[in-house]
Scaffold this active site. Structure first.
Site, PDB file in Angstrom:
ATOM      1  N   PHE A  61       0.977  -1.262  -0.107  1.00  0.00           N
ATOM      2  CA  PHE A  61       0.007   0.178   0.105  1.00  0.00           C
ATOM      3  C   PHE A  61       0.812   1.245   0.038  1.00  0.00           C
ATOM      4  CE2 PHE A  61      -2.888  -3.175   1.315  1.00  0.00           C
ATOM      5  CZ  PHE A  61      -4.138  -2.862   0.878  1.00  0.00           C
ATOM      6  N   CYS A  72      -5.422  15.482  -0.040  1.00  0.00           N
ATOM      7  CA  CYS A  72      -6.948  15.214  -0.746  1.00  0.00           C
ATOM      8  C   CYS A  72      -7.576  16.375  -1.491  1.00  0.00           C
ATOM      9  CB  CYS A  72      -7.821  14.150   0.174  1.00  0.00           C
ATOM     10  SG  CYS A  72      -9.213  13.330  -0.697  1.00  0.00           S
ATOM     11  N   CYS A 114     -14.267  14.213   3.463  1.00  0.00           N
ATOM     12  CA  CYS A 114     -15.117  13.172   3.888  1.00  0.00           C
ATOM     13  C   CYS A 114     -15.163  13.018   5.323  1.00  0.00           C
ATOM     14  CB  CYS A 114     -15.079  11.919   3.029  1.00  0.00           C
ATOM     15  SG  CYS A 114     -15.114  12.098   1.132  1.00  0.00           S
ATOM     16  N   CYS A 142     -13.480   9.685   6.505  1.00  0.00           N
ATOM     17  CA  CYS A 142     -12.329   9.160   6.111  1.00  0.00           C
ATOM     18  C   CYS A 142     -11.155   8.838   7.181  1.00  0.00           C
ATOM     19  CB  CYS A 142     -11.580  10.389   5.159  1.00  0.00           C
ATOM     20  SG  CYS A 142     -10.046  10.014   4.556  1.00  0.00           S
ATOM     21  N   ASP A 143     -10.623   7.850   6.993  1.00  0.00           N
ATOM     22  CA  ASP A 143      -9.722   7.403   8.190  1.00  0.00           C
ATOM     23  C   ASP A 143      -8.110   7.619   7.894  1.00  0.00           C
ATOM     24  OD1 ASP A 143      -9.118   5.543   6.027  1.00  0.00           O
ATOM     25  OD2 ASP A 143      -9.613   3.648   6.877  1.00  0.00           O
ATOM     26  N   THR A 144      -7.910   8.816   7.001  1.00  0.00           N
ATOM     27  CA  THR A 144      -6.414   9.025   6.590  1.00  0.00           C
ATOM     28  C   THR A 144      -6.052  10.309   7.268  1.00  0.00           C
ATOM     29  OG1 THR A 144      -6.623   7.638   4.466  1.00  0.00           O
ATOM     30  CG2 THR A 144      -4.857   9.310   4.557  1.00  0.00           C
ATOM     31  N   GLU A 195      -6.850   3.600  -5.588  1.00  0.00           N
ATOM     32  CA  GLU A 195      -8.232   3.619  -5.218  1.00  0.00           C
ATOM     33  C   GLU A 195      -8.335   5.253  -5.378  1.00  0.00           C
ATOM     34  OE1 GLU A 195      -8.738   1.943  -1.573  1.00  0.00           O
ATOM     35  OE2 GLU A 195      -8.445  -0.131  -2.388  1.00  0.00           O
ATOM     36  N   HIS A 247     -10.126  -5.862   6.419  1.00  0.00           N
ATOM     37  CA  HIS A 247      -8.923  -5.598   7.138  1.00  0.00           C
ATOM     38  C   HIS A 247      -9.211  -5.211   8.760  1.00  0.00           C
ATOM     39  CE1 HIS A 247     -10.189  -2.074   5.084  1.00  0.00           C
ATOM     40  NE2 HIS A 247      -9.637  -1.342   5.994  1.00  0.00           N
TER      41      HIS A 247
END
Length: 187
Positions: free
Chosen positions: A30, A36, A40, A43-45, A99, A181
């Site tokens: 990954f 970005c 959102c 979002c988990d980033t 993605e 995951h």
């Protein structure tokens, strides 16, 4: 690193199993970019932090792992992924899956495009897999605008799984995508 070489802001590079969509269960490297163009709520980033790396640095870091399936994600990876990095990864033998939120076109050489649209406008010119985080929105309209033979609905952070399953049962041209995951507690 050459000063003239392109620099990319990388949030993290790790090796795990693809946890979502068509390639669920596939060992993958990954490459998560910072940054970005959408915001959102689910979002988990961490979009703010990253390390500047060259294409050669990225290939070297990714090549330390045995898998040759790479998932380029973010944030929004198409804000940074370019022909230079795609050629470098292909030269190292990687199958490239991205993605994306669908807002920007993908460079040539990308093998698989997973589009998880969040908002219009969309600039993506090719989609292999449509993966919608389901929140009760009109997904049929999205699917009519963003064509793909592989359509997945994913519960929003697992909070509306029953609603998502009910929708899929009533609309069998969709399939369920879970964040496996998270279910099996891996990165």
């Amino acid at each position: 690193m050459k000063e003239t070489e392109a620099r990319y802001k990388v949030n993290e590079i790790f090796y795990s199993l693809q946890g979502e969509g068509y390639y669920t269960g596939t060992p993958a490297v990954f490459l998560r970019f910072a940054g970005c163009n959408r915001r959102c709520a689910f979002c988990d980033t961490d979009h703010a932090h990253g390390t500047a790396m060259s294409a050669a640095d990225i290939v070297e870091a990714c090549s330390k792992y045995p898998g040759r399936h790479i998932v380029v994600t973010g944030g929004e990876p198409l804000m940074q992924l370019d022909d230079v990095l795609v050629r470098a990864l292909k030269g190292a033998g990687f199958y490239i899956q991205i993605e994306t939120n669908g807002s920007l076109p993908a460079p040539t050489g990308v093998d698989w495009v997973t589009c998880s649209p969040k908002d219009t406008p969309w600039g993506i010119d090719r989609i292999d897999e449509l993966k919608v985080v389901y929140q009760g929105q009109d997904v049929e309209e999205i699917a009519s605008l963003l064509h793909s033979p592989h359509r997945f609905l994913q519960p929003c952070s697992g909070l509306n799984t029953a609603e998502t399953v009910a929708y899929i049962l009533a609309h069998p041209h969709w399939s369920l995508s879970l964040q496996t995951h998270k279910l099996i507690d891996i990165q």
